[in-house]
Design an enzyme around this catalytic site. Structure first.
Site, PDB file in Angstrom:
ATOM      1  N   ASP A 103      10.951   3.847  17.054  1.00 37.46           N
ATOM      2  CA  ASP A 103      10.880   4.242  15.651  1.00 37.46           C
ATOM      3  C   ASP A 103      11.001   5.755  15.573  1.00 37.46           C
ATOM      4  O   ASP A 103      10.159   6.478  16.106  1.00 37.46           O
ATOM      5  CB  ASP A 103       9.547   3.789  15.058  1.00 37.46           C
ATOM      6  CG  ASP A 103       9.704   3.187  13.668  1.00 37.46           C
ATOM      7  OD1 ASP A 103      10.476   3.750  12.886  1.00 37.46           O
ATOM      8  OD2 ASP A 103       9.056   2.165  13.384  1.00 37.46           O
ATOM      9  N   ASP A 209      13.126   5.882  10.325  1.00 40.55           N
ATOM     10  CA  ASP A 209      12.189   5.702   9.225  1.00 40.55           C
ATOM     11  C   ASP A 209      12.570   6.583   8.034  1.00 40.55           C
ATOM     12  O   ASP A 209      12.959   7.740   8.200  1.00 40.55           O
ATOM     13  CB  ASP A 209      10.779   6.073   9.705  1.00 40.55           C
ATOM     14  CG  ASP A 209       9.736   5.916   8.629  1.00 40.55           C
ATOM     15  OD1 ASP A 209       9.433   4.769   8.275  1.00 40.55           O
ATOM     16  OD2 ASP A 209       9.225   6.955   8.144  1.00 40.55           O
ATOM     17  N   GLU A 267      16.313   2.921   7.625  1.00 43.09           N
ATOM     18  CA  GLU A 267      15.533   2.390   6.509  1.00 43.09           C
ATOM     19  C   GLU A 267      16.027   3.069   5.237  1.00 43.09           C
ATOM     20  O   GLU A 267      15.890   4.284   5.078  1.00 43.09           O
ATOM     21  CB  GLU A 267      14.043   2.653   6.702  1.00 43.09           C
ATOM     22  CG  GLU A 267      13.198   2.100   5.568  1.00 43.09           C
ATOM     23  CD  GLU A 267      11.734   2.472   5.677  1.00 43.09           C
ATOM     24  OE1 GLU A 267      10.894   1.711   5.159  1.00 43.09           O
ATOM     25  OE2 GLU A 267      11.407   3.531   6.264  1.00 43.09           O
ATOM     26  N   HIS A 342       6.490  -4.451   9.454  1.00 41.02           N
ATOM     27  CA  HIS A 342       5.149  -3.870   9.456  1.00 41.02           C
ATOM     28  C   HIS A 342       4.727  -3.343   8.089  1.00 41.02           C
ATOM     29  O   HIS A 342       3.566  -2.979   7.895  1.00 41.02           O
ATOM     30  CB  HIS A 342       5.112  -2.707  10.452  1.00 41.02           C
ATOM     31  CG  HIS A 342       6.045  -1.600  10.069  1.00 41.02           C
ATOM     32  ND1 HIS A 342       7.417  -1.744  10.116  1.00 41.02           N
ATOM     33  CD2 HIS A 342       5.822  -0.366   9.588  1.00 41.02           C
ATOM     34  CE1 HIS A 342       7.989  -0.635   9.695  1.00 41.02           C
ATOM     35  NE2 HIS A 342       7.045   0.221   9.366  1.00 41.02           N
ATOM     36  N   ASP A 343       5.646  -3.258   7.138  1.00 37.70           N
ATOM     37  CA  ASP A 343       5.343  -2.739   5.808  1.00 37.70           C
ATOM     38  C   ASP A 343       5.194  -3.839   4.767  1.00 37.70           C
ATOM     39  O   ASP A 343       5.145  -3.549   3.572  1.00 37.70           O
ATOM     40  CB  ASP A 343       6.458  -1.781   5.351  1.00 37.70           C
ATOM     41  CG  ASP A 343       6.325  -0.395   5.953  1.00 37.70           C
ATOM     42  OD1 ASP A 343       5.207  -0.024   6.359  1.00 37.70           O
ATOM     43  OD2 ASP A 343       7.343   0.319   6.019  1.00 37.70           O
TER      44      ASP A 343
END
Length: 516
Positions: A103, A209, A267, A342-343
């Site tokens: 990430d 990210d 993202e 994860h969000d």
């Protein structure tokens, strides 16, 4: 069959397994997952049939936002392990023909990063322009005001005041997460060097990210006043996919990524239209391999935000699937296929059913959806056993993630502190909170689900349904959710020309409007 124009690559054929490091396996009994714990489970990961793992942030961090506040890109958060541990993980994965994505959080850093400490030390610091600093504004009464009216993604102002230098710095997330200034060529070069540090150690790519927030409108104008009763407004039209965004991505590609055989997935926030997406992933653009547009995990978000109610309906997933399955071939782009990360809350609980009588069938249905679409599938650890959200008997105190907590407390304050008026907000937390995607992995029915030793206090809530829904209970069950996932992964590889590279045609919806 595969259209002749499609170029086959490893990252198109890969199935990626996302691991949230804090929640996978604790090897030393401190209640927090770690790198040695992941290393010990490489045989398990291989047994699933996945081709790569995506590791959520593991860099040194004060953990104000679970590692998305990086203090040093070349060091590892000490409770997780060391750089040597990560190298062992990379080598062990590669020995098992599994690749690894890290990430990459480069829209912002922690305020504890050496770059920011130097930047805030004085207005004349050589790194002052590595972050976004602006003078205050003042109203007619002489009261100090922020440079603009932007609202933070986590609530409150997007600006934080620095007493030492008398200026504000931009922080689109938490005040402890200052935004980097990508206009600075020196900062960009330092970021490129940090990327090479990991690529040279064998990392196979990055999930980037908050990728499209790196370029802001240079004038930083006020956002439109949509909610007159609130002091801060969304500035997304000025901080998402700004004027130099594509320049920065192409520079990363040519200066760094093209020198390695790697994959990239960005993202993409606040931007979901076909034209904008094509500009990032069309092959001839030479930018990113693929994107997370986010719309598939936003299907039950309300009109003004995540925690407003807008119930899921199957027609929503049909519309989004039709859009991207048909759009990508037009410009030679590539899809990501996912339902969880994860969000988000768990798709099983949000879009299907985690009721005991339906849970296994519903989980298999979602697995079928993911494994039969063209693109690169991403699955979140725990999907293979049908992990679900925390149930309705978990109260607000069970939710510890900063995003959900900030929203709950903000609304609670507006309602005079009366928790009896918070049932609507709690309902949305129970569906959508980021905590659900970060629950500790349920390995067996021993205390703490085998995630950590019985005497330890896990870093966050373990879902009490672990006694029935766990890895050990499904390993040798040919009818289990896990067995079905393995079958679908195997089928996808066996028939990659159809399921990976094949074309998509949507069937007409029933004239009655019913779904079967």
């Amino acid at each position: 069959m595969t259209p002749q124009s499609i170029q086959k690559t490893w990252w198109k054929e890969a199935v990626v397994y996302q691991i949230y490091p804090a929640s996978f396996l604790d090897s030393n009994g401190d209640g927090l997952g770690d790198i040695p714990g992941i290393i010990s489970k490489v045989p398990y990961i291989k047994s699933l049939g996945v081709d790569a793992i995506w590791l959520s942030p593991i860099f040194a961090s004060p953990q104000k936002d679970m590692g998305y506040d990086v203090a040093d890109y070349r060091s590892i958060h000490a409770p997780y392990g060391t750089v040597a541990d990560v190298q062992t993980l990379i080598d062990r994965l590669h020995a098992n023909n599994i690749r690894i994505l890290m990430d990459l959080v480069v829209n912002h850093t922690s305020d504890q990063h050496a770059w920011f400490k130097e930047s805030r030390s004085s207005k004349s610091s050589p790194k002052r322009d590595w972050y976004i600093w602006r003078d205050p504004k003042y109203d007619a009464l002489g009261n100090r005001k922020e440079p603009n009216n932007w609202k933070s993604i986590f609530g409150g102002s997007a600006w934080a005041f620095d007493e030492g230098t008398g200026q504000y710095y931009l922080a689109l997330f938490l005040p402890s997460q200052p935004d980097l200034n990508w206009e600075s060529a020196a900062m960009r070069q330092a970021t490129h060097d940090d990327m090479r540090f990991w690529l040279d150690r064998g990392v196979d790519g990055f999930r980037i990210d908050s990728m499209n927030l790196m370029s802001k409108h240079p004038d930083l104008p006020d956002g439109k006043i949509v909610n007159p009763d609130e002091p801060y407004q969304s500035g997304a039209e000025f901080f998402a996919s700004g004027p130099k965004m594509h320049d920065y991505i192409r520079e990363i590609r040519t200066e760094v990524l093209d020198h390695y055989d790697v994959m990239t997935v960005g993202e993409l926030g606040f931007t979901k239209d076909e034209q904008s997406v094509s500009e990032y992933v069309a092959k001839d653009r030479h930018e990113l391999n693929m994107l997370f547009t986010g719309d598939i995990v936003d299907m039950d978000f309300g009109p003004n935000g995540k925690y407003e109610r807008d119930d899921f309906h199957p027609r929503k997933i049909r519309t989004i699937t039709n859009l991207w399955q048909n759009a990508m071939p037009k410009f030679d782009g590539w899809n990501t296929i996912y339902l969880d990360n994860h969000d988000s809350g768990r798709s099983l609980s949000r879009y299907a059913s985690d009721a005991p009588e339906h849970r296994a069938t519903a989980a298999k249905m979602l697995a079928t959806y993911l494994m039969t679409l063209s693109g690169t599938p991403f699955m979140l650890a725990g999907q293979e056993i049908g992990m679900a959200n925390l149930g309705k008997d978990y109260g607000a105190d069970s939710y510890i993630d900063v995003e959900g907590r900030n929203y709950y407390n903000e609304v609670l304050e507006t309602r005079g502190g009366d928790v009896g008026k918070m049932d609507d907000v709690l309902r949305e937390l129970q569906l959508k909170s980021r905590d659900h995607g970060r629950l500790p992995m349920q390995w067996d029915n021993s205390p703490n689900a085998g995630f950590t030793v019985a005497s330890a206090k896990p870093w966050m809530t373990i879902n009490k349904d672990y006694t029935e829904w766990n890895v050990a209970s499904q390993l040798d069950d040919p009818e289990s959710i896990m067995a079905y996932w393995k079958q679908m992964l195997s089928l996808r590889k066996e028939h990659s020309d159809i399921f990976v590279y094949g074309s998509y045609t949507a069937l007409e919806e029933s004239v009655t409007g019913r779904w079967f």
